[in-house]
Design an enzyme around this catalytic site. Structure first.
Site, mmCIF file in Angstrom:
data_model
loop_
_atom_site.group_PDB
_atom_site.id
_atom_site.type_symbol
_atom_site.label_atom_id
_atom_site.label_comp_id
_atom_site.label_asym_id
_atom_site.label_seq_id
_atom_site.Cartn_x
_atom_site.Cartn_y
_atom_site.Cartn_z
ATOM 1 N N GLY A 139 -29.222 -38.468 -8.778
ATOM 2 C CA GLY A 139 -29.289 -38.927 -10.162
ATOM 3 C C GLY A 139 -28.754 -37.845 -11.060
ATOM 4 O O GLY A 139 -28.667 -36.680 -10.647
ATOM 5 N N CYS A 159 -30.245 -35.053 -2.861
ATOM 6 C CA CYS A 159 -29.869 -34.374 -4.110
ATOM 7 C C CYS A 159 -31.022 -34.437 -5.123
ATOM 8 O O CYS A 159 -32.049 -33.815 -4.915
ATOM 9 C CB CYS A 159 -28.572 -34.970 -4.644
ATOM 10 S SG CYS A 159 -27.785 -33.924 -5.857
ATOM 11 N N TYR A 160 -30.890 -35.202 -6.179
ATOM 12 C CA TYR A 160 -32.001 -35.342 -7.127
ATOM 13 C C TYR A 160 -33.266 -35.788 -6.402
ATOM 14 O O TYR A 160 -34.376 -35.320 -6.696
ATOM 15 C CB TYR A 160 -31.633 -36.360 -8.214
ATOM 16 C CG TYR A 160 -32.678 -36.558 -9.289
ATOM 17 C CD1 TYR A 160 -32.816 -35.639 -10.313
ATOM 18 C CD2 TYR A 160 -33.532 -37.671 -9.267
ATOM 19 C CE1 TYR A 160 -33.778 -35.811 -11.300
ATOM 20 C CE2 TYR A 160 -34.488 -37.863 -10.251
ATOM 21 C CZ TYR A 160 -34.612 -36.924 -11.269
ATOM 22 O OH TYR A 160 -35.551 -37.104 -12.243
ATOM 23 N N HIS A 214 -24.846 -34.710 -0.189
ATOM 24 C CA HIS A 214 -24.767 -36.178 -0.118
ATOM 25 C C HIS A 214 -24.295 -36.621 1.271
ATOM 26 O O HIS A 214 -23.091 -36.654 1.527
ATOM 27 C CB HIS A 214 -23.812 -36.699 -1.188
ATOM 28 C CG HIS A 214 -24.370 -36.601 -2.562
ATOM 29 N ND1 HIS A 214 -25.166 -37.575 -3.107
ATOM 30 C CD2 HIS A 214 -24.282 -35.617 -3.488
ATOM 31 C CE1 HIS A 214 -25.538 -37.207 -4.321
ATOM 32 N NE2 HIS A 214 -25.017 -36.023 -4.579
ATOM 33 N N GLU A 237 -24.172 -39.496 2.394
ATOM 34 C CA GLU A 237 -23.552 -40.820 2.352
ATOM 35 C C GLU A 237 -22.055 -40.799 2.074
ATOM 36 O O GLU A 237 -21.364 -41.769 2.321
ATOM 37 C CB GLU A 237 -24.274 -41.699 1.312
ATOM 38 C CG GLU A 237 -24.040 -41.326 -0.146
ATOM 39 C CD GLU A 237 -24.951 -40.190 -0.649
ATOM 40 O OE1 GLU A 237 -25.499 -39.454 0.185
ATOM 41 O OE2 GLU A 237 -25.082 -40.032 -1.875
ATOM 42 N N ASP A 263 -15.355 -64.250 -0.639
ATOM 43 C CA ASP A 263 -16.765 -64.593 -0.856
ATOM 44 C C ASP A 263 -16.995 -66.101 -0.839
ATOM 45 O O ASP A 263 -17.894 -66.593 -0.154
ATOM 46 C CB ASP A 263 -17.276 -63.995 -2.173
ATOM 47 C CG ASP A 263 -17.089 -62.485 -2.213
ATOM 48 O OD1 ASP A 263 -16.928 -61.890 -1.131
ATOM 49 O OD2 ASP A 263 -17.094 -61.918 -3.315
ATOM 50 N N LYS A 310 -19.666 -56.317 0.637
ATOM 51 C CA LYS A 310 -18.383 -56.948 0.976
ATOM 52 C C LYS A 310 -18.049 -56.836 2.465
ATOM 53 O O LYS A 310 -17.621 -57.814 3.074
ATOM 54 C CB LYS A 310 -17.276 -56.276 0.152
ATOM 55 C CG LYS A 310 -15.985 -57.037 0.126
ATOM 56 C CD LYS A 310 -16.080 -58.144 -0.883
ATOM 57 C CE LYS A 310 -14.792 -58.867 -1.091
ATOM 58 N NZ LYS A 310 -14.922 -59.808 -2.228
#
Ligand code: XMP
Length: 513
Positions: A55, A82-83, A172, A174, A230, A369
């Site tokens: 954040g 992180c945050y 991070h 990710e 979609d 997606k």
């Protein structure tokens, strides 16, 4: 079957969706919830663990987002990123401060050393690059925690209290820049939370089909098919569930790419559904005749689309459910931000209010997606639909600059097809997120054989992007550009000049109108 679930608690970081996607890639279902969600609600979701996101704030700043301290008493594992890591420290008796000098403030790729005795780093290399982005640092690590990774500038890049299942990383995991980042997330899920990996698209398909059947019963279902990923996958799923109770209305506005209308129709042949293809090209072209202003084009197409759909829906008579292809990023983002309107996007999935129906069904509401694509494959939709790049609702109308005629659209269609074909031949499809041709309204002088020509300039556009909010122009190899150029000027009448668009977004947008 209920899936195991991890809750990603959102503290306002920019990579929150990415965290959720990584968790799901690891075969574990997760949902993103705001940090303000009541703890009772989170408990009711029966999670096997929590991930606290990054954040933009400092944990000690007034009004900074805080976790409900009770969350640490649930006996449930937490991974703070992180945050999120600083929150762990802050709440559990450590101390976080602003890095006083630049040496403790880290940004970007950082060589990091890991203690592989820690479950988070089990089986991974003891040294590697991690992606940092923090200005605060943990001055005091909470009681019960140990240090498990460090960098040159920072002694406590990762902390953990393994007994309680609390893990915090300053970097991070990710983002792709972090080496083995996904493996660390996988370790948290499987080694710490005890995940079994029960999130597969095969499972999801079966569950979704059963739920749709239960909900719809003997009712009638209507879906507006645009030919995009979609709506196509939503249609295939509902087709599999309720077959002939489903009517798909495919409004063919004549602004699709070459062969696209037929491709969409063919893909749905194998289901016994009611497939209505409303061939409305003439109507759309008549309405667009002489219109050059981009926003007017968009408005006209949006309105006409609804009119055609409505007429077709009336012919069907009573409808109980309307299907929409809403996907998870739309759900997470909805309500956020009130940015200036750059272009009035019309999304053919979002048809509202004018058809009388009981309820909306959104069978893709919880999928990203890439999961939608995986589901499409499970449903055996052809690759050309499942892997389709984004295509704007107003179609080629906003890639044909100035006034629109059938002749210009046909010229553009041919050129666009050649571009896509050569990209595929060069094996570049996966590295280009969106690429297409634009027929500019400009003409210039050329020479063909011994004659003078005065014909259109075609622009090629390709972008590389992950979110379509910002984008870089793709560095297509010159040889590929050359082949595309030679083929188009030779094969497509009325084009005698090709240019390549080398602007990023911002300041340009992806589409030209
Ligand atoms: P821009 O041109 O705004 O495009 O950079 C960002 C992304 O949105 C797509 N786009 C649209 N999609 N309806 C849509 O469904 C629209 O009216 C529309 N206009 C742009 C564009 O193709 C790109 O992927």
């Amino acid at each position: 079957m209920a899936h195991q679930m991890v809750i990603v608690l959102d503290f306002g970081g920019q990579y929150n969706q990415l965290i959720a996607r990584r968790v799901r890639e690891c075969g574990v279902y997760c949902e993103v919830k705001p940090y303000t969600a009541p703890l009772e609600d989170l408990k009711a979701m029966n999670p096997i663990g929590f991930i606290f996101t990054g954040g933009p704030n400092s944990v000690y700043a007034p009004g900074a987002p805080q976790a409900d301290p009770e969350i640490f008493k649930l006996g449930m594992p937490v991974l703070g990123i992180c945050y999120g890591c600083q929150l762990l420290a802050h709440h559990l008796g450590g101390r976080v401060t602003a890095a006083v000098d630049d040496s403790a403030r880290e940004y970007g790729k950082t060589e990091t050393f890991f203690d592989t005795d820690c479950k988070l780093f089990k089986g991974l290399p003891a040294q590697g690059v991690s992606w940092m982005s923090h200005g605060d640092y943990m001055e005091k690590v909470p009681e019960g925690f140990r240090l498990y990774a460090h960098s040159a500038a920072c002694p406590n890049v990762a902390i953990a209290d393994e007994a309680r299942g609390f893990y915090g990383v300053q970097f991070h995991p990710e983002v792709n820049h972090t080496e083995h980042g996904t493996d660390m997330i996988r370790n948290f899920l499987y080694e710490v939370c005890g995940a079994s990996g029960d999130w597969t698209m095969g499972d999801y398909k079966e569950t979704a089909i059963r739920q749709i059947r239960e909900k719809v019963g003997g009712g009638r279902v209507l879906l507006a098919l645009s030919g995009g990923v979609d709506s196509s996958v939503a249609a295939a799923l509902v087709a599999e569930a309720v077959g002939s109770q489903l009517t798909c209305v495919f409004v063919d506005h004549g602004l699709m790419r070459l062969n696209e209308g037929d491709e969409v129709e063919n893909a749905f042949r194998k289901w016994n559904i009611n497939f209505v293809r409303a061939n409305a090209e003439a109507r759309f072209l008549a309405k667009l005749s002489g219109v050059t202003e981009p926003e007017r084009k968009r408005k006209i197409i949006g309105e006409e689309f609804i009119r055609v759909f409505e007429e077709e829906a009336k012919k069907i008579g009573r409808v109980d459910y309307l299907v929409q292809g809403t996907i998870y990023p739309d759900v997470i983002e909805s309500g956020a931000g009130d940015a200036a309107v750059i272009k009035s996007h019309h999304n053919v999935g979002g048809l509202p209010d004018y058809v009388d129906f009981k309820e909306i069904i959104e069978p893709l509401r919880l999928l990203f997606k890439d999961e939608v694509r995986a589901l499409g494959r499970e449903l055996e939709l052809p690759d050309y639909l499942v892997m389709r790049q984004p295509f704007p609702g107003p179609g080629l109308a906003i890639r044909c600059i100035g006034d629109i005629t059938k002749e210009k659209l046909d010229t553009l269609r041919q050129a666009d097809y050649i571009f896509r074909e050569e990209v595929a031949n060069a094996g570049l499809e996966r590295s280009m997120d969106q690429y297409f041709a634009v027929l500019t309204n400009m003409r210039s002088v050329g020479v063909m054989g011994d004659s003078r020509t005065y014909d259109y300039t075609l622009a090629l556009r390709s972008v590389t992007t992950s979110d379509f909010m910002t984008a870089d122009w793709t560095r297509i190899p010159y040889e590929v550009l050359d082949r595309v150029s030679v083929r188009i000027v030779n094969e497509v009448p009325h084009i005698n000049r090709i240019v390549y668009d080398i602007t990023s977004k911002p300041p340009a947008t992806i589409e030209w109108e």
